[in-house]
Design a protein around this motif. Structure first.
Motif, mmCIF file in Angstrom:
data_model
loop_
_atom_site.group_PDB
_atom_site.id
_atom_site.type_symbol
_atom_site.label_atom_id
_atom_site.label_comp_id
_atom_site.label_asym_id
_atom_site.label_seq_id
_atom_site.Cartn_x
_atom_site.Cartn_y
_atom_site.Cartn_z
ATOM 1 N N ASP A 186 -6.209 -7.725 4.744
ATOM 2 C CA ASP A 186 -6.983 -6.937 3.770
ATOM 3 C C ASP A 186 -8.046 -7.798 3.231
ATOM 4 O OD1 ASP A 186 -5.490 -4.286 3.920
ATOM 5 O OD2 ASP A 186 -3.818 -5.727 3.161
ATOM 6 N N ILE A 224 0.214 -5.846 1.182
ATOM 7 C CA ILE A 224 -0.951 -6.269 1.038
ATOM 8 C C ILE A 224 -0.972 -7.554 1.283
ATOM 9 C CG2 ILE A 224 -2.452 -6.315 -0.734
ATOM 10 C CD1 ILE A 224 -1.360 -4.421 -2.462
ATOM 11 N N TRP A 267 0.933 -1.229 -0.184
ATOM 12 C CA TRP A 267 -0.012 -0.148 0.005
ATOM 13 C C TRP A 267 0.872 1.342 -0.091
ATOM 14 C CZ3 TRP A 267 -4.709 -0.932 -1.134
ATOM 15 C CH2 TRP A 267 -5.325 -2.124 -0.669
ATOM 16 N N GLN A 287 -12.214 -7.102 3.948
ATOM 17 C CA GLN A 287 -13.131 -7.049 2.850
ATOM 18 C C GLN A 287 -14.369 -7.876 2.926
ATOM 19 O OE1 GLN A 287 -11.612 -5.035 -0.680
ATOM 20 N NE2 GLN A 287 -12.978 -6.739 -1.969
ATOM 21 N N PRO A 347 -8.186 -1.278 1.244
ATOM 22 C CA PRO A 347 -7.083 -1.682 2.553
ATOM 23 C C PRO A 347 -7.729 -2.037 3.857
ATOM 24 C CG PRO A 347 -7.116 0.514 1.927
ATOM 25 C CD PRO A 347 -7.773 -0.040 0.988
ATOM 26 N N LYS A 348 -7.406 -2.765 4.813
ATOM 27 C CA LYS A 348 -8.042 -3.044 5.995
ATOM 28 C C LYS A 348 -8.581 -1.695 6.666
ATOM 29 C CE LYS A 348 -4.265 -3.706 8.981
ATOM 30 N NZ LYS A 348 -3.335 -4.779 9.751
#
Length: 722
Positions: free
Chosen positions: A147, A143, A137, A151, A205-206
């Motif tokens: 993440d 990543i 990121w 999602q 992204p988380k």
């Protein structure tokens, strides 16, 4: 133009709607060997047109400005108000595990994904993702599995605090775990899912997906962390501009452009914006594309233009205007004419200057990964009867309708034969044989079988509008005008008498007299005294009611081709005795107030193509089901026509991990959708994009996902930095 498709290429539609209607169950005939037996989608109907060039031929740097309808209200692709601009930005700044190729097939994106495969099928499906080791990121964090997990939790549908527009596929996941390291992600499915490649594209992204607050509000106005060739640098909503710049942490092929600007420009203003150099790339209407072609043709020509404002002004008309404008005996009339002449001169001057600016552009053209359909609302009225819907379908010459839109643009005239895929895609198969080819006699027979009798008695008209209908020619059609979604106050119905057989015969007789007076060719018209043909029988009627359908069309600029198709459909239906009322409504109310709410009998609008038809086509054709509150949940099935069998075929396809078998199930579902005749695919929409010469790797992409990092100016044509 029709309502914009709810998704851009490679991104699935997110809009869901619920209508409060009651629909009956439709019984479909048994379908044996219907449609094509070809298992291949063949080649796309039209190739993409992007001025492809190798990267070493493209200069480093420069800025390209790309027109959008509006800056996005949200940068979160999974919210209901996400739009094509949201998708375009996501494609440039966020990871996508899979993209689409030229044939609309999902392909692994090597910038993010080293591999992805099903590693277990029993007892449960497990997919192992191995991420690119360089993928990070923009804040420097890898990543990874966290993440993916965030999602999934946000989109699973388990927590209603997340305001999601869709959860298809994510709701089938049981758990997500880290593999041998943080770059390996194991996804275990509670139920098999054939379209698993559709997931995590885009991936957020988380810190966006981690909590309801960050999901609902945090990503609406900006994205703090990104991971694409570009990053969001500046948002100026007052000026309607969003600037993307190169991402310094990008590990893939460096972006050729230094900056890419998305600029909000209404479609009716794009020709002017192109002409003054405000835009480098802009999707345009057929009328604007013609202007650009004429500008290139007129390059170097002398004298006034033979098109545009004032082009129809003959010397005789000009002399007459001059006489009126200089008439001393009628000052008021002279002033009005002088003002009109001045206005025309200003318009000519403006148009001529714009045409000079447009000479520097070319139009890239292909077919959008989207098709326009005739939707038939089966929730009530005559179209609740499948036989009437099938009669409408059999009355249509779909090739002629496609020709109206595509032939003037030099694009292939191929009617769409599938609801679930487009030509070139693996799932494409022409299943239109389930409804049959155009056949006027068969269409009339279907109407007769449904009880609609020609010349049958009609109840006495009561209201003023009803009296106007009753007084109309027995084969009359009507146009209903609307302003702000309401009927015009000046009149309820305008009878289009000029389209009627007797009116046409009268015009032919008058034309014959003129031709004879001028010494016209003998035998060109019927002999003098020949009686005008009479309509064959009266209107179709059943239980005292005439067969009359409300046909809704958009009225805004750019919708002219769609209205031309609608008027041709009107004439085709008139041949089988079906009368139509063309209702033209503002674009901003067309979909919301008419299509989604079910306030129409017939309408024209488009659906995007998809690489994942089992997932994306199901809500469009799902049988409406009663909700707990007594309303009817139609999902995206705005025709309100569906069957249990169609739903079962889609459900089987979703759970089938053999891709060939899944495609076969989807094709069978398509054949039954054709037979139900709730929607009739007509043609792929044209894709017309004005591009500054020398700007490579952009234009009419067709199916393929854009490679934003490869867009740039050829070294031989690079403009000065701006």
């Amino acid at each position: 133009m029709p309502p914009r498709d709810p998704a851009a290429p490679g991104v699935r539609p997110a809009v869901r709607a619920t209508a409060y209607l009651v629909a009956g169950v439709l019984a479909l005939p048994s379908l044996a060997a219907c449609g094509s037996t070809d298992d291949s989608g063949g080649a796309p109907s039209a190739a993409q047109d992007i001025a492809a060039a190798e990267r070493d031929l493209i200069t480093d740097g420069g800025k390209a400005t790309w027109a959008v309808d509006a800056l996005p209200e949200t940068f979160n692709s999974f919210q209901s108000d996400a739009d094509p601009a949201t998708s375009r930005i996501a494609g440039a700044v966020l990871p996508s595990m899979y993209e689409l190729d030229k044939r609309g097939r999902a392909v692994r994106n090597a910038d993010y994904l080293e591999s992805a495969e099903i590693v277990e099928r029993e007892p449960k499906q497990v997919v192992l993702y191995k991420l690119n080791q360089q993928a990070v990121w923009s804040d420097g964090r890898e990543i990874g599995a966290a993440d993916f997990a965030a999602q999934w939790r946000a989109l699973s549908g388990e927590d209603s605090a997340f305001w999601t527009a869709r959860n298809a596929g994510y709701d089938r996941i049981e758990k997500i775990e880290k593999g041998a390291n943080n770059l390996e992600v194991r996804v275990t499915f509670a139920k098999p899912y054939t379209d698993w490649r559709s997931l995590f594209s885009p991936l957020y992204p988380k810190d966006v997906m981690g909590t309801p607050d960050s999901f609902n509000d945090g990503a609406r106005k900006t994205l703090k962390s990104t991971a694409g060739p570009f990053r969001i640098a500046e948002i100026d909503r007052k000026a309607g501009e969003l600037t993307l710049t190169r991402n310094p942490r990008w590990w893939g092929r460096p972006a050729k452009l230094e900056r890419m600007v998305l600029k909000s420009v209404p479609r009716e203003e794009r020709a002017a914006a192109l002409a003054v150099g405000e835009l480098d790339i802009a999707e345009v209407t057929p009328a604007e594309a013609e202007r650009i072609a004429l500008a290139a043709r007129d390059s170097g020509a002398k004298g006034p233009l033979a098109h545009g404002p004032g082009a129809e002004l003959t010397p005789a008309k000009a002399l007459k205007s001059w006489v009126i404008a200089n008439d001393p005996e009628n000052e008021e009339r002279a002033e009005a004419m002088a003002a009109s002449v001045e206005k025309t001169h200003k318009a000519i001057k403006k148009y001529t200057k714009e045409q000079q600016g447009l000479r520097g552009f070319v139009v890239r053209k292909s077919l959008e990964p989207a098709y326009t359909q005739l939707a038939l609302n089966g929730s009530g009225g005559p179209l609740a009867d499948e036989r009437v819907r099938r009669a409408v379908a059999r009355a249509l010459d779909r090739e002629e309708l496609a020709r109206i839109v595509l032939k003037p643009l030099g694009l292939p005239v191929n009617p769409v034969g599938s609801h679930v895929a487009l030509a070139g895609q693996d799932a494409y198969s022409d299943s239109s044989g389930a409804i049959g080819d155009q056949d006027t006699a068969e269409a009339r027979a279907l109407l007769a079988d449904a009880g609609w009798v020609q010349g049958g008695p009609i109840k006495t008209a009561g209201s003023k509008a009803d009296k106007k209908k009753a007084a109309a020619d027995e084969d009359g059609t009507y146009i209903v005008g609307e302003e702000d979604g309401k009927p015009r106050a000046d009149k309820d119905y305008e009878v289009r008498a000029d389209n009627q057989p007797e009116a046409k015969a009268k015009r032919e007789e008058e034309r014959s007299k003129k031709d004879a007076h001028r010494g016209g060719a003998q035998g060109a018209y019927a002999p003098k005294g020949t009686a005008a043909p009479k309509p064959a029988g009266g209107p179709l009627a059943k239980d005292g009611e005439a067969l009359n359908l409300k046909f809704v069309l958009p009225s805004g600029p750019g919708s002219e081709p769609l209205r031309a198709v609608g008027e041709r459909i009107q004439r085709m239906l008139q041949k089988i005795g079906i009368r139509t009322e063309l209702t033209k409504v503002p674009d901003d109310s067309y979909f919301k107030d008419h299509i989604a709410s079910g306030q129409y009998d017939m309408a024209l609008y488009s659906w995007p193509g998809s690489a994942y038809p089992a997932t994306d086509a199901r809500p469009i054709f799902a049988k409406p089901e009663p909700a707990a509150d007594g309303s009817l949940n139609v999902e995206q099935n705005y025709t309100r026509v569906g069957t249990d069998h169609i739903d079962q075929l889609f459900d089987q396809a979703l759970a089938e991990l053999d891709e060939g078998k899944a495609r076969d199930l989807v094709k069978k579902a398509d054949a039954r959708i054709w037979a139900a005749a709730g929607s009739i695919p007509l043609y792929q929409r044209p894709q017309l994009v004005a591009v500054r010469p020398g700007l490579a790797n952009t234009g009419a992409f067709g199916f393929e996902s854009p490679s934003y990092e490869d867009i740039g100016f050829l070294k031989s044509a690079a403009p000065a930095k701006k």
